[in-house]
Design an enzyme around this catalytic site. Sequence first.
Site, short mmCIF file in Angstrom:
data_model
loop_
_atom_site.label_atom_id
_atom_site.label_comp_id
_atom_site.label_asym_id
_atom_site.label_seq_id
_atom_site.Cartn_x
_atom_site.Cartn_y
_atom_site.Cartn_z
N ARG A 93 -1.88 0.92 -6.95
CA ARG A 93 -2.23 -0.84 -6.47
C ARG A 93 -1.17 -1.41 -7.47
O ARG A 93 0.17 -2.11 -7.21
CB ARG A 93 -2.90 -1.49 -5.45
CG ARG A 93 -3.63 -0.93 -4.21
CD ARG A 93 -2.49 -0.51 -3.36
NE ARG A 93 -2.56 -1.93 -3.14
CZ ARG A 93 -3.17 -3.04 -2.12
NH1 ARG A 93 -4.18 -2.67 -1.45
NH2 ARG A 93 -2.36 -3.82 -1.86
N ASP A 105 -6.68 5.29 8.34
CA ASP A 105 -7.72 4.38 7.78
C ASP A 105 -8.53 3.46 9.18
O ASP A 105 -8.56 5.12 9.84
CB ASP A 105 -6.82 2.96 8.13
CG ASP A 105 -6.53 1.56 8.24
OD1 ASP A 105 -7.66 1.52 7.51
OD2 ASP A 105 -5.34 0.93 8.36
N CYS A 133 -6.27 3.84 2.19
CA CYS A 133 -6.17 2.85 2.72
C CYS A 133 -7.16 1.97 1.57
O CYS A 133 -6.77 1.35 0.62
CB CYS A 133 -4.85 1.40 2.67
SG CYS A 133 -6.08 1.78 4.15
N GLN A 142 0.41 -0.74 -0.08
CA GLN A 142 -0.24 0.24 -0.67
C GLN A 142 0.81 0.61 0.17
O GLN A 142 0.66 2.25 -0.46
CB GLN A 142 -0.88 0.01 1.06
CG GLN A 142 -1.51 1.20 1.64
CD GLN A 142 -2.86 1.07 -0.07
OE1 GLN A 142 -3.09 0.20 -0.31
NE2 GLN A 142 -2.92 1.94 -0.70
N1 CP Z 1 -6.09 -1.66 0.36
C1 CP Z 1 -6.20 -2.41 0.30
O1 CP Z 1 -5.29 -3.53 0.52
O2 CP Z 1 -7.38 -2.93 0.34
P1 CP Z 1 -7.90 -4.78 0.16
O3 CP Z 1 -8.44 -5.08 1.43
O4 CP Z 1 -9.55 -4.26 -0.62
O5 CP Z 1 -7.17 -5.33 -0.69
N1 NVA Z 2 -5.97 -2.06 8.60
C1 NVA Z 2 -6.48 -1.96 7.89
C2 NVA Z 2 -5.88 -2.23 6.33
C3 NVA Z 2 -7.29 -3.11 5.36
C4 NVA Z 2 -6.84 -2.62 3.67
C5 NVA Z 2 -6.69 -3.92 7.81
O1 NVA Z 2 -5.42 -4.67 8.82
O2 NVA Z 2 -7.68 -4.56 8.40
#
Ligand code: CP
Ligand code: NVA
Length: 304
Positions: free
Chosen positions: A288, A219, A259, A134
């Site tokens: 990505r 996030d 993200c 990411q």
């Molecule tokens: N940002 C990210 O990794 O998204 P996903 O969980 O959809 O892969």
């Molecule tokens: N911090 C989040 C990011 C998701 C892409 C998780 O780990 O669920």
Amino acid sequence: MTVQHFLTLNDLPATELRDIIRNAIELKRQRSNNSAQQPLTGKVLAMIFEKSSTRTRVSFEAGMAQLGGSALFLSPNDTQLGRGEPIEDSARVISSMVDIVMVRTFAHSKIEAFAANSRVPVINALTDDYHPCQLLADMQTYVEKRGDIAGKTVAWVGDGNNMCHSYINAAAQFDFELRIACPKGFEPDASLSQRHSDRVSITQKPQDAVAGADLVVTDTWASMGQEDEKQQRIEQFKGFQVNHELMSLAAGDALFMHCLPAYRGMEVSSELLEDGAISVVWDEAENRLHAQKALMLHLLQAAS
Ligand code: CP
Ligand code: NVA
């Protein structure tokens, strides 16, 4: 020859991370003018997902196909991984049949164990501790929109989670100042932040972190695996929403990143997320694809 893995941003020198981002921008240009090549014809990527995903799965699978190769989706439900076959044994077997592996899992030690037993490069597609892919996309997005991030100030607002940890690594690798604002008890790993205390600071006041920042990032307040804590966390993170009011304290040309997936009205207001003058989340998500194509090319070139 030792195999080059990508488990955290620290696995590659800063110069190589910059090369990957430069190439990601080039691959994006080639795709938009239909001049893309297929240098990975015949190569196979194994994708092990022990957690859900939209962006990561689609970007790796589409990216590998666009480069001429193919990708295998492996979930614990349908493989022996879910029935208790040791990760070390799975790594030996899977890596004997494919050219590169991507793993999304819980404990970071699990991907380390996989990598230690893999004869091909292993990419961290998110663990409880880090999400380095990411960061490649985020850094690419910043470079595209505003140029070099070196010397800039980034504010992280919210949970001191896997993304926050990768931002700490990125601060060192890409040479920026990182101000983290999180509620008490939700700080990032203390040893990691202390190791980078020359450029990483922590506060409980989002306003202090965001003041004059060039980039503001947040996030979800409840990461995958923390679903049971979701309601409680909504209370604990009150006052940590990134919205236009908070962004008004940042630099005049500051960007907002997330993200995704985003929870509108929680960690980010719906209005800010949709404000294309500040929020670059859709470009960030698309990147990505480009960043990981450049990453796979880099790791496979190193392996050849
Ligand atoms: N940002 C990210 O990794 O998204 P996903 O969980 O959809 O892969
Ligand atoms: N911090 C989040 C990011 C998701 C892409 C998780 O780990 O669920």
